[in-house]
Structures are given as structure tokens and as C-alpha cells.
Design an enzyme around this catalytic site. Structure first.
Site, PDB file in Angstrom:
ATOM      1  CG  LEU A  10      -1.764  -1.260   1.426  1.00 40.82           C
ATOM      2  CD1 LEU A  10      -2.658  -1.099   2.650  1.00 40.82           C
ATOM      3  CD2 LEU A  10      -2.591  -1.572   0.190  1.00 40.82           C
ATOM      4  CB  ALA A  11       2.933   2.772  -1.939  1.00 45.07           C
ATOM      5  CB  ALA A  12      -2.431   4.897  -2.935  1.00 48.55           C
ATOM      6  N   GLY A  13      -1.106   6.644  -0.408  1.00 44.56           N
ATOM      7  CA  GLY A  13      -1.462   7.775   0.458  1.00 44.56           C
ATOM      8  C   GLY A  13      -0.610   9.012   0.209  1.00 44.56           C
ATOM      9  NE  ARG A  17       0.283  12.131  10.950  1.00 46.32           N
ATOM     10  CZ  ARG A  17       0.555  11.078  11.717  1.00 46.32           C
ATOM     11  NH1 ARG A  17       1.226  11.244  12.842  1.00 46.32           N
ATOM     12  NH2 ARG A  17       0.156   9.870  11.370  1.00 46.32           N
ATOM     13  CE  LYS A  24       3.766   7.521   4.295  1.00 48.19           C
ATOM     14  NZ  LYS A  24       2.931   7.474   5.520  1.00 48.19           N
ATOM     15  CG  ASP A 106       3.855   3.909   5.841  1.00 51.05           C
ATOM     16  OD1 ASP A 106       3.736   2.705   6.131  1.00 51.05           O
ATOM     17  OD2 ASP A 106       3.046   4.777   6.218  1.00 51.05           O
ATOM     18  CE1 TYR A 336      35.046  16.730  -5.135  1.00 49.84           C
ATOM     19  CE2 TYR A 336      36.111  17.907  -6.941  1.00 49.84           C
ATOM     20  CZ  TYR A 336      35.092  17.100  -6.471  1.00 49.84           C
ATOM     21  OH  TYR A 336      34.126  16.645  -7.329  1.00 49.84           O
ATOM     22  CG  ASN A 356      35.496  17.729 -10.974  1.00 54.22           C
ATOM     23  OD1 ASN A 356      35.536  18.841 -10.444  1.00 54.22           O
ATOM     24  ND2 ASN A 356      34.599  16.829 -10.640  1.00 54.22           N
TER      25      ASN A 356
HETATM   26  C1  UD1 Z   1      -3.710   1.376   9.365  1.00 48.22           C
HETATM   27  C2  UD1 Z   1      -4.526   0.240  10.019  1.00 48.22           C
HETATM   28  C3  UD1 Z   1      -4.203   0.201  11.497  1.00 48.22           C
HETATM   29  C4  UD1 Z   1      -2.706   0.038  11.701  1.00 48.22           C
HETATM   30  C5  UD1 Z   1      -1.961   1.169  11.000  1.00 48.22           C
HETATM   31  C6  UD1 Z   1      -0.453   1.022  11.060  1.00 48.22           C
HETATM   32  C7  UD1 Z   1      -6.573   0.134   8.722  1.00 48.22           C
HETATM   33  C8  UD1 Z   1      -8.009   0.428   8.708  1.00 48.22           C
HETATM   34  N1  UD1 Z   1      -5.916   0.494   9.813  1.00 48.22           N
HETATM   35  O1  UD1 Z   1      -4.192   2.591   9.903  1.00 48.22           O
HETATM   36  O2  UD1 Z   1      -4.915  -0.851  12.110  1.00 48.22           O
HETATM   37  O3  UD1 Z   1      -2.383   0.008  13.052  1.00 48.22           O
HETATM   38  O4  UD1 Z   1      -2.324   1.200   9.594  1.00 48.22           O
HETATM   39  O5  UD1 Z   1      -0.030  -0.053  10.316  1.00 48.22           O
HETATM   40  O6  UD1 Z   1      -6.061  -0.413   7.773  1.00 48.22           O
HETATM   41  N2  UD1 Z   1      -3.133   3.675   1.891  1.00 48.22           N
HETATM   42  C9  UD1 Z   1      -3.419   3.554   0.559  1.00 48.22           C
HETATM   43  N3  UD1 Z   1      -4.652   3.893   0.119  1.00 48.22           N
HETATM   44  C10 UD1 Z   1      -5.631   4.334   0.948  1.00 48.22           C
HETATM   45  C11 UD1 Z   1      -5.338   4.452   2.320  1.00 48.22           C
HETATM   46  C12 UD1 Z   1      -4.066   4.099   2.768  1.00 48.22           C
HETATM   47  O7  UD1 Z   1      -2.571   3.149  -0.243  1.00 48.22           O
HETATM   48  O8  UD1 Z   1      -6.724   4.611   0.465  1.00 48.22           O
HETATM   49  C13 UD1 Z   1      -1.774   3.315   2.362  1.00 48.22           C
HETATM   50  C14 UD1 Z   1      -1.064   4.487   2.981  1.00 48.22           C
HETATM   51  O9  UD1 Z   1      -0.297   5.178   1.996  1.00 48.22           O
HETATM   52  C15 UD1 Z   1      -0.187   3.821   4.008  1.00 48.22           C
HETATM   53  C16 UD1 Z   1      -0.968   2.584   4.418  1.00 48.22           C
HETATM   54  O10 UD1 Z   1      -1.903   2.359   3.386  1.00 48.22           O
HETATM   55  O11 UD1 Z   1       1.042   3.396   3.449  1.00 48.22           O
HETATM   56  C17 UD1 Z   1      -1.680   2.724   5.760  1.00 48.22           C
HETATM   57  O12 UD1 Z   1      -2.641   3.744   5.630  1.00 48.22           O
HETATM   58  P1  UD1 Z   1      -2.962   4.773   6.778  1.00 48.22           P
HETATM   59  O13 UD1 Z   1      -3.993   5.716   6.317  1.00 48.22           O
HETATM   60  O14 UD1 Z   1      -1.715   5.324   7.337  1.00 48.22           O
HETATM   61  O15 UD1 Z   1      -3.636   3.802   7.839  1.00 48.22           O
HETATM   62  P2  UD1 Z   1      -3.760   4.051   9.367  1.00 48.22           P
HETATM   63  O16 UD1 Z   1      -4.894   4.958   9.631  1.00 48.22           O
HETATM   64  O17 UD1 Z   1      -2.432   4.410   9.937  1.00 48.22           O
HETATM   65 MG    MG Z   2      -0.567   5.242   9.096  1.00 49.31          MG
END
Ligand code: UD1
Ligand code: MG
Length: 408
Positions: A10-13, A17, A24, A106, A336, A356
Site C-alpha cells: 500500500l503506497a497510494a497515500g 504530516r 512519501k 511506509d 577534493y 574537474n
Molecule cells: C492502518 C490500520 C491500522 C494500523 C496502522 C499502522 C486500517 C483500517 N488500519 O491505519 O490498524 O495500526 O495502519 O499499520 O487499515 N493507503 C493507501 N490507500 C488508501 C489508504 C491508505 O494506499 O486509500 C496506504 C497508505 O499510503 C499507508 C498505508 O496504506 O502506506 C496505511 O494507511 P494509513 O492511512 O496510514 O492507515 P492508518 O490509519 O495508519
Molecule cells: Mg498510518
């Protein structure tokens, strides 16, 4: 591993912060983008098919990882939660049967051993879903693991949905999951965004499977340090510190002396031979190769493309970039050296500079073996200095002019 396994990363967020224009997962930890570590951990656990869910500035993420073995990308145009992020992978996995590991992009401290254990447990016990959890001194921010009085997994409650009693639970979900693929997507069909955040939670897929009586397991297998995800620049620095310790421990175990670990920084891509000593305040960045019995620093700055053969000395306030030093060569003070090919047993006097860059282009210099370069010399590239040359203190060595003199 007995069944075929794919991973969804999962890397879409967007990561508000981090306050960043860069996705990220492209932020670097010890010289590599954090996503690279997660992909490596999956590969290390024997997972060959890696699906990266991209969204925010996806072109950049794709450009950085395109063409890597086994990696493909799925676009999650709108980020509607972790459950939704997995749902969008349905087509990409249409032809796949087996287990799916889901993990966040992440969390670069993830280890392949943990993923292997997760997979072994899941497959040997024919589980529908298996989690690897962590017990943290401070569980703030994580989903809490709910178990019944026998220790069986009941579910995960997000912090925002926790009762005060649940908030006290220190066993958390660091998002290391393994699902039976068919059951995962069946369950996701039932997930609704009826929570405080209005998101499709992946954790709800687990609840649905538990509710239907499928086997769900949680193993406490994630060391607390590994559970650290990166959500801010402060986290980035903390995770970087942990990763730096790992890199240094690995090098020390292979016979490298690091005199003052906290005051040394070494890129994960650097290779260093045994019995080399790294003195304090040295910064080794990029693909750097250092041979055996070398001495580096204090206060040395070695940059990408530096290659030191064996028995090389690079001393105080010396910067090297894209340069090779042959065995026994010494550059002890204040130099250098950029884009240079230097032979064996060369003495580079204090304060020597390789010029250089002419304002337009970078040029290369070569210096033959057994040459003596006096103090404060300036070697103006492009140039070839022959072997056993003697360059006087303060000499400006230029093409034509310099070459004639050093032979005469
Ligand atoms: C999630 C978990 C939580 C866990 C925490 C840390 C859920 C509902 N909760 O919460 O239990 O303790 O991670 O591991 O899953 N992402 C996407 N697409 C989206 C949303 C998120 O790719 O639509 C990715 C984010 O970029 C991130 C990861 O998923 O890499 C986790 O998403 P994040 O929103 O940080 O989840 P948390 O609320 O932290
Ligand atoms: Mg998170």
C-alpha cells in the site's frame, strides 16, 4: 512456502504530516527510497509477484521502480482507505490463486524473516487470514488487537473507534497481513465505510472472515522497532537511525571497524572490506566500494562512485566523488578528488584539488601509479598524468603545459 504468494504493497497515500511534494514512499532512508526496503523484504521471503498500489504522484513512484523484477502497479485514483486500496487490485490478481500478503509501503524496517514466519504460520495452519502483531510500550496511533479470553483473535479496533479500555491495549496491528486470496476479495465485497473516518477498512475484511467462522490467527512476531511506520519527518529520522544501526552492525559483523558508530553515516549501498577502519565523522553516501585494510576519516566525505582498492588511506576533510584510488594510495588531508582514476601507491599531498568542472562540463583525470603529488597542487581535467611523475608543491597541472613539465 507451499502455496503461491503475491504481495500488495500500500503506497497510494498522500501523507499530509510529511508536508512534502514528493510521494512519501520515495523519501530516502539511508540512501534508498523507503519502498525499496519493503519490496526487498517481500522478495527475501520468496514472494515474486509484487503489486504496488499507487495514487498520490503515481508517475514518480512508477518511474522509480518500473522494470524491477516482479513489480507491477495498480492505480488507486482516490484514496478511500486501506480496504479500498486492496479492492482495486482485484483485476491485477484475476489470474492468481493462493495467498496474498498485504503490507504498508511506509514501513521500511520490515524483515523478510518476519514475513516468512507469517507465511509459514498461515500456510501450515491453513488459515483464512493471519496477522503479525507487535507489542509496543506506546501503542498510540495504531489499531489495537482484540483477543478473547483464550487468546484467540477477535478483531482490530482503530484508535479512533476505541473505547477507553481498548485504548490501553498494547498489542497493535502494524499492517502485516496474509489472506487467502479468494476469501479476501469475497470479504472486501461486504466492507462498508461506516466508521469515524468514512473509509473502507482492510481490517473489516478480517472481521467479516472471523464472523463467518473462518480461521484467523495473530502471531506476535513483529519486533517493536520494526513496527515503526513513517508518517512525519521525525519518524523518517527515527527510522533512519534504526536502519543506520542495522547497516553498521552488519558491517561490523563482517569485519569492519567503526570507531564511533553514532557519529558515522554509511549508505546502505556501500560495500566495505574487512579490517578497514572508519574513523569518526565520516559520511559515506551512495554506491561506494571500499577494499580491505583501508583507513577512512576522521571527517571524510565519500560520495557516489568512489572506489577504494585495498590499503588506501583517505584522511581528514577529504572529499571523493566518482573516483577510483588504487591500492596503497594515500590522500591524508584536505583534498577534493572528483572524477579521477588514480593508480597504486600514489601520494596525494595535503590540499590537492582536482579541478574537474569547467563551468560547462565535467572532465576526468587519470594519475599513474607511484606518482607523487605535492601539497596544494591543482590538477586540471581533462588530463593524464603518467606513472611515477613528480608534481611539485603548489603546481597547477594543465594539459600540454603540465604534461611536458612533469616529464622534463
Ligand atoms: C492502518 C490500520 C491500522 C494500523 C496502522 C499502522 C486500517 C483500517 N488500519 O491505519 O490498524 O495500526 O495502519 O499499520 O487499515 N493507503 C493507501 N490507500 C488508501 C489508504 C491508505 O494506499 O486509500 C496506504 C497508505 O499510503 C499507508 C498505508 O496504506 O502506506 C496505511 O494507511 P494509513 O492511512 O496510514 O492507515 P492508518 O490509519 O495508519
Ligand atoms: Mg498510518
Amino acid at each position: 512456502m507451499t502455496r503461491s504468494t503475491a504481495a500488495i504493497i500500500l503506497a497510494a497515500g498522500k501523507s499530509t504530516r510529511m508536508v512534502t511534494d514528493l510521494p512519501k514512499v520515495l523519501h530516502e532512508v539511508c540512501g534508498r527510497p523507503m519502498l525499496a526496503y519493503v519490496l526487498d523484504a517481500c522478495r527475501g521471503a520468496g514472494i515474486k509477484r509484487l503489486i504496488v498500489v499507487v495514487g498520490y504522484r503515481k508517475e514518480d513512484v512508477i518511474a522509480a521502480f518500473q522494470g524491477e523484477p516482479g513489480v507491477s502497479f495498480v492505480d488507486q485514483a482516490e484514496q478511500k482507505g486501506t480496504g479500498h486500496a486492496v479492492m482495486v487490485c482485484r483485476d491485477a490478481l484475476a489470474d492468481f490463486e493462493g495467498d496474498v500478503v498485504v503490507i504498508a509501503g511506509d514501513m521500511p524496517l520490515v524483515r523478510s524473516e518476519t514475513l516468512e514466519l507469517l507465511l509459514d504460520t498461515h500456510q501450515s495452519r491453513t488459515s483464512a487470514v493471519t496477522l503479525a502483531t507487535a507489542v509496543l510500550p506506546d501503542p498510540t496511533g495504531y489499531g489495537r488487537i482484540i483477543r478473547d479470553k483464550y487468546g484467540n483473535l477477535e478483531g482490530i479496533v482503530e484508535e479512533s473507534d476505541c473505547t477507553p479500555a481498548q485504548r490501553e491495549i498494547r498489542e497493535v496491528n502494524p499492517s502485516y497481513y496474509c489472506f487467502d486470496k479468494r476469501l479476501l476479495f469475497e470479504a472486501l465485497d461486504q466492507v462498508r465505510p461506516d466508521n469515524v473516518k468514512g473509509e473502507y477498512y482492510l481490517t473489516d475484511a478480517l472481521h467479516i472472515l472471523v464472523g463467518r467462522g473462518h480461521r484467523a490467527l495473530a502471531i506476535t512476531a513483529v519486533p517493536p522497532e520494526d513496527a515503526m511506520g513513517i508518517n512525519s519527518r521525525e519518524h523518517l529520522a527515527e527510522v533512519g537511525r534504526v536502519m543506520q544501526n542495522r547497516i553498521q552492525r552488519r558491517l561490523m559483523a563482517s569485519g569492519v571497524t567503526i570507531v564511533d558508530p553514532p557519529n558515522t553515516w554509511i549508505d546502505v549501498r556501500a560495500e566495505i572490506g574487512r579490517d578497514t577502519v572508519i574513523h569518526p565523522f565520516s559520511y559515506i553516501h551512495g554506491r561506494v566500494r571500499i577494499g580491505r585494510r583501508c583507513s577512512v576519516g576522521p571527517f571524510a566525505y565519500l560520495r557516489d562512485g568512489t572506489v577504494l582498492a585495498d590499503d588506501v588511506v583517505v584522511g581528514v576533510f577529504t572529499e571523493l566523488k566518482n573516483s577510483t584510488l588504487g591500492s596503497g594510495t594515500r590522500a591524508r588531508h584536505l583534498s577534493y578528488i572528483g572524477d579521477a582514476e588514480i593508480g597504486e601507491r600514489v601520494n596525494i599531498g595535503a590540499g590537492t584539488l582536482f579541478a574537474n568542472f569547467d563551468g560547462q562540463r565535467i572532465h576526468r583525470a587519470t594519475v599513474g601509479s607511484d606518482t607523487y603529488v605535492g601539497q596544494g597542487a591543482i590538477i586540471v581535467a581533462p588530463i593524464e598524468v603518467s606513472a611515477s611523475a613528480q608534481i611539485g608543491h603548489g603546481t597547477v597541472v594543465k594539459k600540454g603545459h603540465g604534461e611536458a613539465r612533469e616529464k622534463g
